[in-house]
Design an enzyme around this catalytic site. Sequence first.
Site, PDB file in Angstrom:
ATOM      1  N   ASP A 119      -3.504   1.060  -8.854  1.00 41.14           N
ATOM      2  CA  ASP A 119      -3.319   0.727  -7.458  1.00 41.14           C
ATOM      3  C   ASP A 119      -4.451  -0.211  -7.038  1.00 41.14           C
ATOM      4  O   ASP A 119      -5.484  -0.301  -7.716  1.00 41.14           O
ATOM      5  CB  ASP A 119      -3.336   2.012  -6.620  1.00 41.14           C
TER       6      ASP A 119
ATOM      7  N   ASP B 161      -5.585  -1.002  -3.185  1.00 35.35           N
ATOM      8  CA  ASP B 161      -6.365  -0.466  -2.075  1.00 35.35           C
ATOM      9  C   ASP B 161      -6.762   0.979  -2.351  1.00 35.35           C
ATOM     10  O   ASP B 161      -5.918   1.817  -2.665  1.00 35.35           O
ATOM     11  CB  ASP B 161      -5.561  -0.538  -0.779  1.00 35.35           C
TER      12      ASP B 161
END
Length: 259
Positions: free
Chosen positions: A13, A15
């Site tokens: 991922d 953020d």
Amino acid sequence: MSERKPIRSWLTDMDGVLIHEGVPVPGADAFIKKLRESERPFLVLTNNSIYTPRDLHARLTRMGLEVPVDSIWTSALATAKFLDTQHPGGSAYVIGEAGLTTALHDAGYILTDVDPDFVILGETRTYSFESLTKAIRLINEGARFIATNPDNTGPSPQGALPATGSVAALITKATGKEPYFIGKPNPLMMRTGLNAIGAHSETSAMIGDRMDTDILAGLEAGMETFLVLTGLTTTADIDRFPFRPTNVVDSIADIVDLV
């Protein structure tokens, strides 16, 4: 349990893992650098459909993270890929930004508000009453409802922002029609990403900061999972879920030596 095979491919991922509130997480640059030097296949994933991979590449580069455009996989790209396999050359009424409209154009879709095959809801900072009303009417007239991701809120320096999942709930309430969500935790996004880099789930790992999207998607796609504590999840949150990550680490810096 049988012992897992060595990790040859990485999905992470963005953020909360590589960056947090617009600032690189310590160790993120070393992690990306080592991935590139090792020539292992990898993808940076995001449920945010606002930006194109080129936009995100430029944004990450400014922060000192050299992620190739081809190593960025968004919910917009996954949505376009899904529609291209399900209903190639179709038409759609789209609520979203350039990341989504560009991906759909590249897949050969026509964007229209006249009798579209689909209504596609993505992320935007300018949801309007007019566009939502049009979407509701088109769905009531038979257009199928797709949403890029189920996130109810998104981060900002001022606090939480309403995101695609919240707006989808409004449309569902008005139409009685549930959307099909493409992004995490739907393992479809992970599997199409793995296919894009020629990787297999048995030898891949997913790194994320959220139990309900990143870790669940990795688990359901059959990958080893790493939960980092630099985003939304704390150690106290883990026991609230009926599933667990394979590994829990403080940050991406703790994974560098595993590449």
